[in-house]
Design an enzyme around this catalytic site. Sequence first.
Site, mmCIF file in Angstrom:
data_model
loop_
_atom_site.group_PDB
_atom_site.id
_atom_site.type_symbol
_atom_site.label_atom_id
_atom_site.label_comp_id
_atom_site.label_asym_id
_atom_site.label_seq_id
_atom_site.Cartn_x
_atom_site.Cartn_y
_atom_site.Cartn_z
ATOM 1 N N CYS A 1 61.845 34.940 25.419
ATOM 2 C CA CYS A 1 61.248 36.341 27.336
ATOM 3 C C CYS A 1 61.134 37.835 26.365
ATOM 4 C CB CYS A 1 61.980 35.721 27.850
ATOM 5 S SG CYS A 1 62.385 34.120 28.312
ATOM 6 N N CYS B 1 67.399 34.270 27.244
ATOM 7 C CA CYS B 1 65.516 33.804 26.226
ATOM 8 C C CYS B 1 65.277 34.884 25.482
ATOM 9 C CB CYS B 1 64.582 33.146 27.144
ATOM 10 S SG CYS B 1 63.110 32.624 26.844
#
Length: 288
Positions: A41, A38
């Site tokens: 993230c 991700c």
Amino acid sequence: MSDITVNVIDVNEQNFQQVLLEESTRRLVVVDFWAEWCSHCKVLMPILEKLAEEYNGQILLAKVNADEQQAITAQFGVRSLPTVAIMKDGQPIDGFAGAEPESAIRERLNQHLPAPWEADVKAAMELMQQGQNDQALALLRGAYTVSNEEFAIGLLIAECYLNLKRSKEASEILAAATMEQQLEPKYAELVSRLELMQEAADTPAIVELQQKLASQPDNLALKVELAVQYSQAERVEEALQTIYEVVQKDKNYQDGAARKTMLDILNSLGKGDPLAIQYQRKLFTLMY
């Protein structure tokens, strides 16, 4: 985990209950669901880690690898990454999905945390109960500034000044109250105390010296005596101004006794007292 001192921790099934449930009864727990793949993230996590360190024990950042901890992730109903949940007393109270800017996250956290000055105010109130009003004032003045002059803190400052019988400073704080703030019961209580103090402030000795000085304004001996009387009546600012006028007129008056009297009054004030700083500067300028 009752003795936890870390600000960032990885969550798994073994420590899940301790971190997310038990620790959240002691401080805010910010749960960050993330994954290696991700990209958002990787943008968000450094921000959360920075805030966790900055808040220094007020929050715990609990990182949950969504790929490795699928049961925990499913329990929270996470549908996208990153997802952040803010927990208190074992319950989610706030959260967001996606990467938010640091300012927005900080604002979220501040909504659920005590104001940064509350610890100083609490400590000051304890000092006031112990009669240590000088020390309490130092804490309250800092909190008053940081809080953008929160009225409740201003009332505590006024109360400290009244406890120290410094009616002039108390009066200045109370005079700044708005009409709405004047409806506070504590305000009315302090104003009543102030009025009673002001009525009792003019002792016969002070009145007599004031009358004599009115007809002999250049009599330095009278001014020294009046400054001492003001100081004994705890009318500190008037005492300092009066004795300063003597030193200003004659730095070595009475072989420096007037200067010593001024220093004694200054030393009676608490460390960092604005009034003390003001007159220390005046005296320094005069002497050097």
